[in-house]
Design a protein around this motif. Structure first.
Motif: not given
Ligand code: TPP
Ligand code: SF4
Ligand code: MG
Lengths: 320, 153
Positions: B32-38, B42-45, B50-54, B62-66
């Motif tokens: 799960v963590r690795r998919v979130l980082r990938s 790929s997707v803009p900030g 929006r994804l992070a909120q859910g 995990e979405l923050e760094d990259a």
């Protein structure tokens, strides 16, 4: 408009001499796109291999610089990464293990109009080809050397390589690699390289920017790419590199032309690994010092009139 | 597929484990963590936001760094970090004159794992965001996103 590539710039003035500015600009004709470099051969690399991103970055680099497939020669050695010329529609030459720089030197002298890329693995470039590496740095031939550094011999299924971490357990180092690894950026600096850079296959956009500067550089340009081998190197993974890689250009006071700063950066490897251009300076290229090239122009431009009859006849016989 | 309450991280792992067939929740958590980082690469900030909120806080991080997206990340670069930690001896290499005997179809596993994670993530965002995310995913990964959560996840 494509950005401009560096010149071939070797043999100005001589009869049949190379057009300075060889490669790039595509003769002012059609716009070059990465798709122009698509090959009919599908890569046999493992799913997730870092070599895919390097292939994509090379296509994008050439397209952005307006270099068409017929204007570039890509020379490789032997290894997983060295299969790359098969997967790109451009001139290609897969040589033997460790020898692409030697072949590229000859090619470049014979045909300095072409943009020359050498693409090979860490074993090829820094192990069996280590001697050629040192002398190509020193000579400053005008070519770009992209090393797919996965810190392992991948094609032969996972033996430790000259860049493997000390203690790394592989089939040929069951008790851990006993040696200290080669740090190619430091070796290149000590050998006199004029352009030294590092990229990471997990940051392809940044890799393209680095490659573009390398291709533009008038002289030997090293781009050491941290390339995860997802199958045989379970130590130096995407995450391992990602956690350590930082953009050197974002550091305060960054000046790639300052050799004192550069010495520190080219030697840095561990918890923090700099990526980007680590050192850049300008010195005369090897081609500029070859007087025969100045006098006679490069062999690729010779015609019957430039050679004694028996030499011409022997060449025609040998190559037809 | 409508948005419901924000799941606990342990619930996310359990669902992924069930669909992807992982041996433990720890293994599923790593995936799960690795998919979130990938995904973040790929997707803009704004889509990461929006994804992070859910998502539960320990996964949203995990979405923050990259975050920000690199348009040159392709499908192979997306699955690379996953394949890197798969327990395989050899990937397949057709240049060896056929498939290696010890070969594992790492891409099949990677695709199954990514779909399992996508199925849960899609529930964390509304339909327009789902479509927008799909448009930024590379190559076949976009198809996995589209199909995830349907039959067989
Ligand atoms: C002269 C010679 N010695 C040894 C080999 C066997 N061999 C083929 S590829 C390779 C290592 C490749 O490692 P590297 O250059 O790092 O490339 P990678 O496969 O990791 O991309 C070796 C030792 C060979 N082909 N030729
Ligand atoms: S063995 Fe390693 S370097 Fe070779 S194709 Fe597979 S992942 Fe890439
Ligand atoms: Mg290697």
């Amino acid at each position: 408009m494509p950005e401009t590539a560096r010149g071939g710039g070797a043999a100005g003035g001589a009869p049949g001499a190379a057009r300075p500015g060889g490669g790039g600009a595509n003769g002012g004709t059609a716009r070059v796109t990465p798709k122009d470099f698509d090959s009919e051969h599908r890569p046999t690399w493992c799913p997730g291999c870092g070599d895919y991103a390097i292939l994509t970055a090379i296509k994008k680099t050439l397209a952005d610089l307006g270099i068409a497939p017929h204007q570039v020669m890509i020379i490789s050695g032997i290894g997983c990464g060295s299969k790359l010329p098969d997967y790109i529609h451009a001139n290609g030459f897969m040589t033997i293990h460790g020898r692409p720089l030697a072949v590229a030197t000859g090619f470049r002298l014979a045909n300095p109009e072409m943009t020359v890329l050498v693409v090979d693995g860490d074993g090829d470039a820094y192990g069996i080809g280590g001697n050629h590496f040192i002398h190509t740095c020193r000579r400053n031939i005008n070519l770009t050397h992209i090393v797919q550094n996965n810190q392992i011999y991948a094609l032969t299924k996972g033996q430790y390589s000259p860049t493997s971490e000390q203690g790394f357990v592989t089939t040929t180092s069951p008790d851990g690699a006993p040696e200290r690894p080669v740090l190619p950026t430091a070796l290149a600096f000590a050998a006199g390289a004029t352009f030294i850079a590092r990229a990471f296959a997990g940051r392809p956009q940044h890799m393209v920017e680095v490659m573009k500067e390398a291709v533009r550089h008038p002289g030997y340009a090293l781009v050491d790419v941290m390339q995860p081998c997802v199958t045989f190197n379970k130590l130096n993974t995407y995450e391992w590199y990602d956690q350590r890689a930082y953009d050197a250009a974002a550091e305060p006071g960054y000046d790639p032309a300052d050799p004192v700063q550069a010495w520190e950066r080219v030697n840095q490897w561990g918890d923090r690994i700099p990526i980007g251009i680590l050192y850049r300076t300008v010195r005369p290229t090897y081609e500029e010092g070859v007087r025969a090239l100045q006098r006679h122009g490069p062999p690729a431009r010779w015609t019957e009139r430039d050679l004694p009859g028996e030499v011409w006849d022997a060449m025609v016989e040998a190559f037809t | 597929m409508e948005r419901g309450r924000v799941l606990e991280a342990t619930e996310v792992y359990a669902r992924v484990r069930e669909v992807a067939g992982h041996g433990s929740d720890e293994e599923a958590a790593g995936v799960v963590r690795r998919v979130l980082r990938s995904l973040a690469r790929s997707v803009p900030g704004h889509l990461c936001g929006r994804l992070a909120q859910g998502l539960p806080a320990e996964l949203a991080v995990e979405l923050e760094d990259a975050c920000g997206g690199d348009p040159l990340v392709e499908a192979q670069g997306f699955i690379g970090p996953l394949v890197n930690v798969m327990d395989v001896e050899a990937g397949y290499d057709q240049s060896l004159g056929g498939l290696d005997l010890s070969a594992v179809y790492a891409d099949d596993d990677a695709s199954r794992w990514v779909r399992a994670v996508f199925a849960v993530l899609k529930e964390a965002v509304d339909a327009p965001t789902r479509d927008e995310i799909e448009r930024h995913l590379p190559g076949e990964v976009a198809g996995w996103w589209r199909e995830a959560g349907g039959e067989g996840a």
